[in-house]
Design a protein around this motif. Structure first.
Motif, short mmCIF file in Angstrom:
data_model
loop_
_atom_site.label_atom_id
_atom_site.label_comp_id
_atom_site.label_asym_id
_atom_site.label_seq_id
_atom_site.Cartn_x
_atom_site.Cartn_y
_atom_site.Cartn_z
N TYR A 159 15.33 4.85 -0.20
CA TYR A 159 16.64 4.44 -0.68
C TYR A 159 17.74 4.79 0.32
O TYR A 159 18.63 3.98 0.61
N ALA A 160 17.65 6.02 0.88
CA ALA A 160 18.64 6.42 1.88
C ALA A 160 18.58 5.53 3.11
O ALA A 160 19.62 5.18 3.70
N ALA A 161 17.38 5.14 3.50
CA ALA A 161 17.24 4.25 4.66
C ALA A 161 17.79 2.86 4.35
O ALA A 161 18.40 2.22 5.23
N ASP A 162 17.61 2.40 3.13
CA ASP A 162 18.16 1.09 2.74
C ASP A 162 19.69 1.11 2.79
O ASP A 162 20.32 0.14 3.24
N LEU A 163 20.28 2.20 2.35
CA LEU A 163 21.74 2.28 2.37
C LEU A 163 22.28 2.30 3.79
O LEU A 163 23.35 1.75 4.07
N SER A 164 21.53 2.94 4.70
CA SER A 164 21.98 3.00 6.09
C SER A 164 21.50 1.81 6.90
O SER A 164 21.75 1.72 8.10
N GLN A 165 20.78 0.89 6.22
CA GLN A 165 20.25 -0.33 6.86
C GLN A 165 19.34 0.00 8.04
O GLN A 165 19.31 -0.71 9.03
N THR A 166 18.59 1.09 7.89
CA THR A 166 17.57 1.44 8.88
C THR A 166 16.26 1.71 8.14
O THR A 166 15.89 2.87 7.93
N PRO A 167 15.57 0.68 7.71
CA PRO A 167 14.34 0.88 6.94
C PRO A 167 13.33 1.73 7.70
O PRO A 167 13.14 1.58 8.91
N ILE A 168 12.68 2.65 6.96
CA ILE A 168 11.71 3.53 7.60
C ILE A 168 10.28 3.24 7.15
O ILE A 168 9.34 3.79 7.69
N ILE A 169 10.13 2.39 6.13
CA ILE A 169 8.80 2.13 5.61
C ILE A 169 8.29 0.80 6.19
O ILE A 169 8.85 -0.25 5.96
N THR A 170 7.25 0.87 6.95
CA THR A 170 6.61 -0.33 7.49
C THR A 170 5.23 -0.55 6.88
O THR A 170 4.59 -1.54 7.15
N SER A 171 4.76 0.40 6.07
CA SER A 171 3.46 0.29 5.42
C SER A 171 3.62 0.71 3.97
O SER A 171 4.59 1.38 3.60
N PRO A 172 2.66 0.37 3.11
CA PRO A 172 2.79 0.73 1.70
C PRO A 172 2.85 2.24 1.48
O PRO A 172 2.29 3.03 2.26
N LEU A 173 3.54 2.61 0.42
CA LEU A 173 3.57 4.01 0.01
C LEU A 173 2.28 4.31 -0.73
O LEU A 173 2.02 3.77 -1.81
N SER A 174 1.46 5.20 -0.16
CA SER A 174 0.15 5.52 -0.73
C SER A 174 0.20 6.87 -1.42
O SER A 174 0.80 7.82 -0.91
N PHE A 175 -0.46 6.95 -2.56
CA PHE A 175 -0.57 8.22 -3.26
C PHE A 175 -1.76 8.15 -4.23
O PHE A 175 -2.18 7.07 -4.65
N PHE A 176 -2.28 9.31 -4.54
CA PHE A 176 -3.42 9.42 -5.44
C PHE A 176 -2.98 10.17 -6.68
O PHE A 176 -2.36 11.22 -6.59
N SER A 177 -3.30 9.61 -7.84
CA SER A 177 -2.97 10.25 -9.11
C SER A 177 -4.22 10.91 -9.65
O SER A 177 -5.18 10.24 -10.07
N GLY A 178 -4.23 12.24 -9.61
CA GLY A 178 -5.36 12.99 -10.17
C GLY A 178 -5.09 13.33 -11.62
O GLY A 178 -3.98 13.15 -12.13
N PRO A 179 -6.08 13.83 -12.32
CA PRO A 179 -5.88 14.15 -13.74
C PRO A 179 -4.90 15.30 -13.92
O PRO A 179 -4.81 16.20 -13.08
N GLN A 180 -4.17 15.28 -15.00
CA GLN A 180 -3.22 16.34 -15.28
C GLN A 180 -3.96 17.64 -15.57
O GLN A 180 -4.94 17.68 -16.31
N VAL A 181 -3.47 18.71 -14.96
CA VAL A 181 -4.00 20.05 -15.22
C VAL A 181 -2.81 20.98 -15.44
O VAL A 181 -1.66 20.62 -15.18
N SER A 182 -3.08 22.18 -15.89
CA SER A 182 -2.02 23.12 -16.21
C SER A 182 -1.57 23.94 -15.02
O SER A 182 -0.62 24.72 -15.13
N GLU A 183 -2.22 23.81 -13.89
CA GLU A 183 -1.88 24.57 -12.69
C GLU A 183 -2.36 23.80 -11.47
O GLU A 183 -3.06 22.80 -11.60
N ARG A 184 -1.97 24.27 -10.31
CA ARG A 184 -2.38 23.59 -9.08
C ARG A 184 -3.89 23.66 -8.94
O ARG A 184 -4.52 24.68 -9.21
N ALA A 185 -4.45 22.53 -8.47
CA ALA A 185 -5.90 22.39 -8.47
C ALA A 185 -6.42 22.09 -7.07
O ALA A 185 -5.72 21.51 -6.24
N HIS A 186 -7.66 22.49 -6.85
CA HIS A 186 -8.33 22.26 -5.57
C HIS A 186 -9.77 21.87 -5.85
O HIS A 186 -10.46 22.52 -6.63
N GLY A 187 -10.20 20.78 -5.22
CA GLY A 187 -11.58 20.35 -5.42
C GLY A 187 -11.68 18.85 -5.57
O GLY A 187 -10.79 18.10 -5.16
N LYS A 188 -12.75 18.40 -6.19
CA LYS A 188 -13.06 16.97 -6.32
C LYS A 188 -12.68 16.50 -7.70
O LYS A 188 -12.98 17.15 -8.70
#
Length: 774
Positions: A330-359
């Protein structure tokens, strides 16, 4: 009397001793009886000599002899008699049989040589194991030794190591004082080495003062001035000590202890869905959860440090990773200097009650949203005016199907009745907080009651898109704000007149393309990143539960683009019926208000054009950039909601974080201390290697050795006229090197001498008088 002594040892030693003892007796020195001496010493010959002496001298007249045999008779103290080489006792010995040789002091040499390496290596261990491997988001990597143990070990070591370093240099000093190239030229310079002054602040100050005085005299060309400062050996020892005394305190300031976390073996409870339960979730419940969170105006992030993970290698990932990423866009759009040239990637893991590590099994999303021109930048929507449009993917949905509703001949509920099965919707809207708005939205596909998008691996990854055309206008008594006034100059904004009330609207389009799939990924609690994603479809819901009777309760998770469509419009997926939020029924359930709140739009009181004395509460116009941000946030909320609702508490392969300790950088850069310790190690170890195998007169130059060295220079001592050694010219006439005072004799005697004391194949005596008599 000596001729009457039959024992050869007594005949040789005692005549000289008698005179000495008489003198000592006259000075009031208490002498012990010969008989008591004879019974104390272990050597048989010496005991016999003393016994015979006692028998002979006890018969002499008291005025001619100091030996009376009575209990009050006196003998010289033991340290006035020749010493035995046995250090446990001071015995009368024969001079030719009790000598000593120089020693190497191997244990001390090993410590002095390896000690600097070990100390520097310990600090390097702290630097390269702890400083250069910092914690990431308060999670430390694997440490071979607990950081708290290392921290306090260095703290304790630094208390004692300064004295050890001074003792180590003293060993080299003792060897160097025997070398003509290093030893001081005169005793005045040797006196600087007393008390190891080269390792103290007072010694450095005094030496610098003497050096300044010498330089001043030299520059003033004062005649007959002899330098009074220390020699080069002293300056070397002082420089080495100074570097070390500087490095150790600074080393303590390069580190600090901190409580952190580390990955532990503990399995944690998982609250979100898994591969089996994911498809049993009703998609409408997920859409409602996403809509509710979206319009609260909070950062697009889970309540806990879970669910959303960045791709591996992403730097500085916070718990608000997704929100941070879209805000940067959004900040880049306002300054007319786009910074995203590739899709925004992210992984949604299952909700847990604390920070998790593993598979874990979860949802992988690649998302791109952009502002585009309504008339020629869309793929699913063909639009030429605000009331002239067709949905290309839904042939039965167009503006013509809404015309009767536009004219008021039928309700919008009838025209919008199929929006949950054929995902396209025109929403007439209303005046919401000062702004009149209308929108047209569409997404991919046709949705039936048994649709499920993530159970067939052949259809994954699942492509999808959402297209939105947003129209806004102002009517009296509301006034247009600056955003609306400037929006007409935007390249993607068009104007169109709504013919049914002759109002001019400004419109723009937002297109979001998304690819999603499901599978397993490794989650890193420290970096909040995922890696090693392996696609694996969800288990179909109809294999788990029976189909309910009501269509709107059908399970079967739909694509995220369908969830976003339902969350934005409030239509009920897989169901025939109008949106839940209808125009005129609520001022805050509509998506225009939701998008405004989601992007932190702040309402203001604006003057009423009909009644100037009153004011209206008015939200700002949604610019194209803010609407794009709102759509990004809605996709993020949908991804969170899809993995937040699950069957409850269960355990998988995710591990929790346990308490740990860490060493963090302090106020002093560790690079500076590394340089100091490296320099100290080099200048300390190299000379020690040079003298490692050297034999020397003593382990170090201490007070006892200074007493021995100065005992032979009594005449020079009597010439001292000042209380400060630097002012005593008599010391300039005494050699400063520890050498051999009897270099031409068969036995040497260690003292201050210009003659080198040979260490190999030479014996030395403690009593110089024996060498002189022989």
């Amino acid at each position: 009397m000596a001729s009457d002594i039959k024992n050869p040892i007594a005949a040789k030693i005692l005549p000289t001793r008698v005179a000495t003892e008489r003198t000592q007796s006259s000075e009031g020195i208490e002498l012990r009886s010969v008989k008591s001496y004879a019974t104390e010493f272990e050597e048989p010959e010496v005991a016999d000599a003393l016994s015979e002496t006692y028998a002979l001298y006890s018969q002499q007249d008291e005025k001619d002899s100091v030996y009376t045999g009575s209990p009050n008779s006196r003998l010289p103290p033991k340290n006035a008699i020749r010493h035995s080489s046995n250090s446990s006792q001071l015995n009368l010995v024969y001079a030719d049989t009790h000598t000593y040789s120089f020693d190497r002091y191997i244990p001390r040499s090993v410590l002095n040589t390896l000690g600097p390496f070990l100390l520097t290596a310990f600090y390097f261990f702290i630097v390269f194991v702890y400083h250069t491997r910092p914690s990431v988001n308060d999670v430390v990597p694997y440490f071979p030794v607990d950081a708290r143990t290392v921290f306090y070990a260095w703290l304790i070591l630094s208390v004692f190591v300064l004295d050890w370093a001074k003792s180590g240099l003293a060993g080299f000093e003792a060897s160097a004082l025997m070398k003509p190239s290093l030893a001081p030229k005169a005793a005045l310079q040797l006196m600087w080495h007393a008390d190891r002054a080269w390792g103290s602040l007072s010694g450095w100050w005094n030496a610098l003062s003497a050096l300044f005085q010498d330089l001043r005299c030299k520059l003033s060309k004062r005649e007959h001035h002899t330098p009074r400062g220390p020699a080069i050996l002293w300056w070397y020892l002082a420089f080495s000590s100074f570097i070390f005394y500087l490095a150790i305190p600074l080393a303590g300031l390069t580190m600090d202890r901190k409580d952190s976390l580390q990955v532990g073996p503990r399995k944690i409870l998982i609250l979100g869905p898994n591969q089996t339960s994911f498809d049993t979730l009703p998609p409408n419940r997920v859409a409602e959860a996403a809509n509710s969170r979206w319009r609260q105006g909070n950062p697009t992030a889970p309540q806990e440090d879970t669910i959303i993970y960045a791709p591996q290698g992403t730097k500085n990932v916070s718990r608000h990773y997704f929100n941070d990423a879209v805000e940067d866009i959004y900040a880049a759009d306002l300054s007319q200097t786009p910074i995203i040239t590739s899709p925004l990637s992210f992984f949604s893991g299952p909700q847990v009650s604390e920070r998790a590590h593993g598979k874990a099994w979860g949802l992988l999303t690649d998302l791109t949203c952009s502002v585009t021109h309504p008339y020629h930048g869309l793929e699913m929507i063909n639009i030429t005016a605000i009331d002239k449009w067709t949905l290309r993917n839904l042939l039965n949905t167009s503006s013509s199907s809404y015309e009767d509703a536009f004219r008021g001949n039928k309700t919008y509920e009838t025209a919008q009745g199929l929006a949950g099965l054929y995902p396209g919707l025109f929403y007439e809207g209303q005046s919401s907080f000062g702004v009149n708005y209308k929108y047209l939205i569409a997404t991919d596909g046709v949705i039936d009651g048994t649709a499920t998008d993530y159970t067939n691996s052949s259809f994954l990854p699942l492509p999808g898109s959402v297209e939105l055309v947003m129209w806004q206008a102002y009517k009296a008594p509301h006034s247009a704000d600056a955003i609306f006034s400037n929006m007409s100059s935007h390249s993607s904004v068009v104007s169109s007149v709504w013919p049914y009330d002759n109002t001019t609207y400004l419109g723009y389009a937002i297109r979001c393309s998304v690819n999603t799939t499901v599978g397993f990924a490794n989650l890193d609690a420290a970096t909040r990143a995922y890696s090693n994603f392996v696609p694996e479809a969800a288990v179909p819901s109809y294999e788990i539960v029976s189909l309910p009777e009501l269509l709107n309760e059908y399970p079967g998770m739909l694509g995220i683009h369908s969830i976003v469509y339902a969350a934005f419009t409030t239509v009920v997926l897989k169901y025939t019926g109008a949106p839940v939020c209808l125009a005129g029924e609520s001022a805050t359930c509509n998506p225009w208000y939701g998008a405004n709140v989601a992007t932190q739009g702040e309402p203001q009181l604006v003057g009423n054009t009909d009644f100037p004395e009153s004011k209206n509460l008015q939200y700002p116009t949604l610019s194209p950039e803010r609407m794009k941000l709102a759509m990004y946030k809605l996709f993020g909320e949908a991804a969170i909601a899809m993995m937040a609702s699950g069957p409850g508490s269960w355990t998988g392969e995710l591990q929790g974080l346990d308490k740990a300790n860490d060493i963090i950088p302090g106020v002093v850069p560790w690079q500076f201390v590394v340089a100091l310790l490296s320099l100290w190690t080099i200048i300390t170890v190299v000379p020690n290697y040079w003298t490692f195998w050297d034999r020397r007169f003593a382990a170090m130059l201490d007070g006892f050795e200074m007493f021995r060295l100065g005992a032979e220079w009594r005449p020079a001592v009597w010439k001292l006229e000042k209380r400060e050694f630097v002012e005593c010219d008599a010391l300039l006439d005494v050699p400063g090197m520890v050498g051999d005072m009897e270099p031409r004799s068969g036995r040497g005697f260690v003292g201050l001498s210009s003659a080198v004391a040979r260490a190999s194949n030479r014996k030395y005596v403690f009593d110089r008088e024996i060498v002189a008599n022989n």
